[in-house]
Design an enzyme around this catalytic site. Structure first.
Site, mmCIF file in Angstrom:
data_model
loop_
_atom_site.group_PDB
_atom_site.id
_atom_site.type_symbol
_atom_site.label_atom_id
_atom_site.label_comp_id
_atom_site.label_asym_id
_atom_site.label_seq_id
_atom_site.Cartn_x
_atom_site.Cartn_y
_atom_site.Cartn_z
ATOM 1 N N CYS A 174 16.106 0.433 -16.368
ATOM 2 C CA CYS A 174 15.468 -0.095 -17.057
ATOM 3 C C CYS A 174 16.153 -0.898 -17.783
ATOM 4 C CB CYS A 174 14.740 0.591 -17.421
ATOM 5 S SG CYS A 174 16.063 2.410 -18.189
HETATM 6 N N1 LIG Z 1 13.078 7.478 -16.568
HETATM 7 C C1 LIG Z 1 13.265 5.815 -17.076
HETATM 8 O O1 LIG Z 1 13.193 5.712 -18.209
HETATM 9 C C2 LIG Z 1 14.485 5.408 -15.572
HETATM 10 C C3 LIG Z 1 14.570 4.623 -15.169
HETATM 11 C C4 LIG Z 1 14.716 4.127 -14.477
HETATM 12 C C5 LIG Z 1 16.025 4.869 -13.048
HETATM 13 N N2 LIG Z 1 15.493 6.478 -13.552
HETATM 14 C C6 LIG Z 1 16.595 7.106 -12.865
HETATM 15 O O2 LIG Z 1 15.936 7.972 -11.590
HETATM 16 C C7 LIG Z 1 15.960 9.145 -11.804
HETATM 17 C C8 LIG Z 1 15.199 9.560 -12.613
HETATM 18 O O3 LIG Z 1 14.712 9.756 -13.624
HETATM 19 P P1 LIG Z 1 13.885 10.675 -14.057
HETATM 20 O O4 LIG Z 1 14.259 10.994 -15.966
HETATM 21 O O5 LIG Z 1 12.499 10.565 -13.580
HETATM 22 O O6 LIG Z 1 14.251 11.677 -14.606
HETATM 23 P P2 LIG Z 1 14.113 13.535 -15.238
HETATM 24 O O7 LIG Z 1 12.645 13.482 -15.073
HETATM 25 O O8 LIG Z 1 14.648 14.182 -15.446
HETATM 26 O O9 LIG Z 1 13.265 14.379 -13.032
HETATM 27 C C9 LIG Z 1 13.966 14.658 -12.317
HETATM 28 C C10 LIG Z 1 13.239 15.106 -11.034
HETATM 29 O O10 LIG Z 1 14.639 15.127 -9.457
HETATM 30 C C11 LIG Z 1 14.188 16.476 -9.556
HETATM 31 N N3 LIG Z 1 15.580 17.249 -9.296
HETATM 32 C C12 LIG Z 1 16.124 17.355 -9.497
HETATM 33 N N4 LIG Z 1 17.566 17.322 -8.576
HETATM 34 C C13 LIG Z 1 17.025 17.576 -8.010
HETATM 35 C C14 LIG Z 1 17.992 17.822 -6.148
HETATM 36 N N5 LIG Z 1 18.494 18.421 -6.054
HETATM 37 N N6 LIG Z 1 16.427 18.099 -4.926
HETATM 38 C C15 LIG Z 1 15.033 17.955 -5.296
HETATM 39 N N7 LIG Z 1 14.279 17.226 -6.339
HETATM 40 C C16 LIG Z 1 15.357 17.238 -8.172
HETATM 41 C C17 LIG Z 1 13.756 17.334 -10.997
HETATM 42 O O11 LIG Z 1 12.596 18.633 -10.484
HETATM 43 P P3 LIG Z 1 12.375 19.658 -10.891
HETATM 44 O O12 LIG Z 1 11.048 19.729 -12.388
HETATM 45 O O13 LIG Z 1 12.274 20.880 -10.331
HETATM 46 O O14 LIG Z 1 13.673 20.046 -12.272
HETATM 47 C C18 LIG Z 1 12.345 16.386 -11.118
HETATM 48 O O15 LIG Z 1 11.830 15.791 -10.691
HETATM 49 C C19 LIG Z 1 17.130 9.408 -12.259
HETATM 50 O O16 LIG Z 1 18.197 8.445 -10.882
HETATM 51 C C20 LIG Z 1 17.290 7.786 -13.486
HETATM 52 O O17 LIG Z 1 18.525 7.708 -13.859
HETATM 53 C C21 LIG Z 1 14.701 6.624 -15.155
#
Ligand SMILES: NC(=O)c1ccc[n+]([C@@H]2O[C@H](COP(=O)([O-])OP(=O)(O)OC[C@H]3O[C@@H](n4cnc5c(N)ncnc54)[C@H](OP(=O)(O)O)[C@@H]3O)[C@@H](O)[C@H]2O)c1
Length: 364
Positions: A174
């Site tokens: 981001c």
């Molecule tokens: N947040 C942002 O602004 C943003 C921006 C750009 C990129 N990203 C990237 O996007 C990715 C997700 O970020 P997020 O902020 O959305 O994360 P998050 O809110 O922590 O969500 C993580 C997701 O992954 C699932 N998960 C965790 N371990 C898993 C596994 N082994 N197999 C399958 N599913 C699994 C979780 O399921 P449960 O609910 O069951 O735990 C949840 O649905 C990260 O790599 C992050 O760096 C995030």
């Protein structure tokens, strides 16, 4: 120093209205969202549920998690509209109905494990994690899943042509998106002094850290507060440095801060201009880069983006000013970290992968 071959937006490929998947199924391309219970995965679910060209086939959460109605965690969804299932590798076994593409919104380790398996089954992948993004000189190279499936960097406005024929798209971070959209037009036009530092001040809402239970992210710790984190060491730095093609010794001074808002991200970039740059050249460089890019809104010189202008949209807004006496320019960019910074850009990239109009289904 590796310089990626980045190109300003190319003319969009026009795709077929009816798609025939590699398995021979006619109809809309089907998409899985893996990580659909997380902050960025939920945004992808919202966009894909109503997308005119894709069929949101399945939504997955972590292995062993309970099957959930997403209305329990996203009040924007009505009960029964979307369910998340626990992820299991068995879902890729023979006979299972596999999708045409998967959008992964997972922690790095989970993406590193899952993306190659999906690619091996002919499923195109847009990955939001950092594992397949470019790294700067000296840092470990991104893993390559093999064959012709090298990751393409998914900075949509600069890589449209390569994304369109990719199998694996590494969606940018981001902060990297906001920072690169602001800097690339100036850098590629040769307007920056190559001997000077690039200074970036970043600010992000709490969802930027994902849904996590940590004291720093409790309401009482974050509300009415602002704090820096990872100064000069943020994990998006190698990606920004690699894509800009900055020499290892050229200072790129980046300090992000957490703001007491749920979503929204702003970067303020401070640069020294090359000798003789006229202010009209800055406007011309931005116009050249983004004239055909509706997800980037140029506010112009002396007009500034605000978080509330971009939250809930898939846009990045950019404003700038320059001082010829100091040979300095300041560029401010703002976006919604969960949309242009994550799921919105991922859906732009899915559109390109399947020959759809690049901004189809994106709130602008
Ligand atoms: N947040 C942002 O602004 C943003 C921006 C750009 C990129 N990203 C990237 O996007 C990715 C997700 O970020 P997020 O902020 O959305 O994360 P998050 O809110 O922590 O969500 C993580 C997701 O992954 C699932 N998960 C965790 N371990 C898993 C596994 N082994 N197999 C399958 N599913 C699994 C979780 O399921 P449960 O609910 O069951 O735990 C949840 O649905 C990260 O790599 C992050 O760096 C995030």
């Amino acid at each position: 120093v590796t310089r990626l071959p980045l190109h300003p937006a190319a003319p969009l490929p026009s795709g077929p209205d009816r798609f025939v998947s590699p398995g021979g199924r006619p109809g809309r391309p089907s998409v899985w969202v893996v990580g659909g219970t997380g902050y960025s995965g939920l945004e992808a679910v919202r966009l894909l549920r109503t997308h005119p060209a894709f069929r949101l086939a399945r939504i997955f959460a972590s292995p062993g998690s309970p099957e959930r109605d997403l209305a329990e965690i996203d009040p924007g969804l009505a009960p029964g509209q979307a369910r998340a299932l626990p992820w299991s590798p068995a879902l890729l076994e023979e006979g299972a109905e596999r999708p045409d593409a998967a959008l992964l919104a997972l922690p790095d380790e989970a993406s590193a494990d899952l993306a190659p398996r999906l690619l091996a089954h002919g499923i195109r992948v847009v990955d939001l994690s950092s594992v397949f993004r470019p790294k700067s000189a000296g840092a470990a190279s991104p893993p390559t899943p093999g064959n012709d499936q090298d990751p393409v960097y998914g900075l949509t406005e600069w890589e449209a042509a390569r994304i369109a024929s990719a199998r694996l798209v590494a969606n940018p971070g981001c902060y990297a998106t906001a920072c690169l959209l602001a800097l690339l037009p100036l850098e590629r036009a040769g307007l920056l002094d190559p001997g000077e530092a690039v200074v970036v001040d970043g600010k992000s809402g709490i969802t930027g850290a994902g849904r996590r239970l940590e004291a720093d992210y409790l309401f009482a710790e974050a509300n009415e507060n602002c704090r820096p984190y990872s100064p000069l060491a943020h994990r998006h730095l190698p990606e920004i440095r690699a894509v800009l093609g900055l020499a290892a010794e050229r200072p790129l001074l980046f300090v992000p801060h957490v703001l007491p808002v749920s979503r929204g991200l702003m970067t303020t970039v401070y640069v020294r201009l090359a000798r003789g740059v006229a202010s009209g050249e800055i406007a011309a460089a931005f116009d050249h880069a983004y004239a055909a890019a509706p997800a980037v809104r140029l506010l112009g010189s002396g007009r500034w983006p605000q978080l509330r202008g971009v939250t809930g949209t898939g846009r990045c807004d950019i404003g700038w000013t320059a001082d010829p006496v100091q040979r300095a320019a300041v560029v401010v960019s703002a976006l919604d970290n969960l949309l242009k910074g994550a799921a919105g850009q991922a859906v732009q990239n899915l559109n390109l992968l399947f020959g759809r109009p690049r901004e189809e289904g994106i709130p602008l």
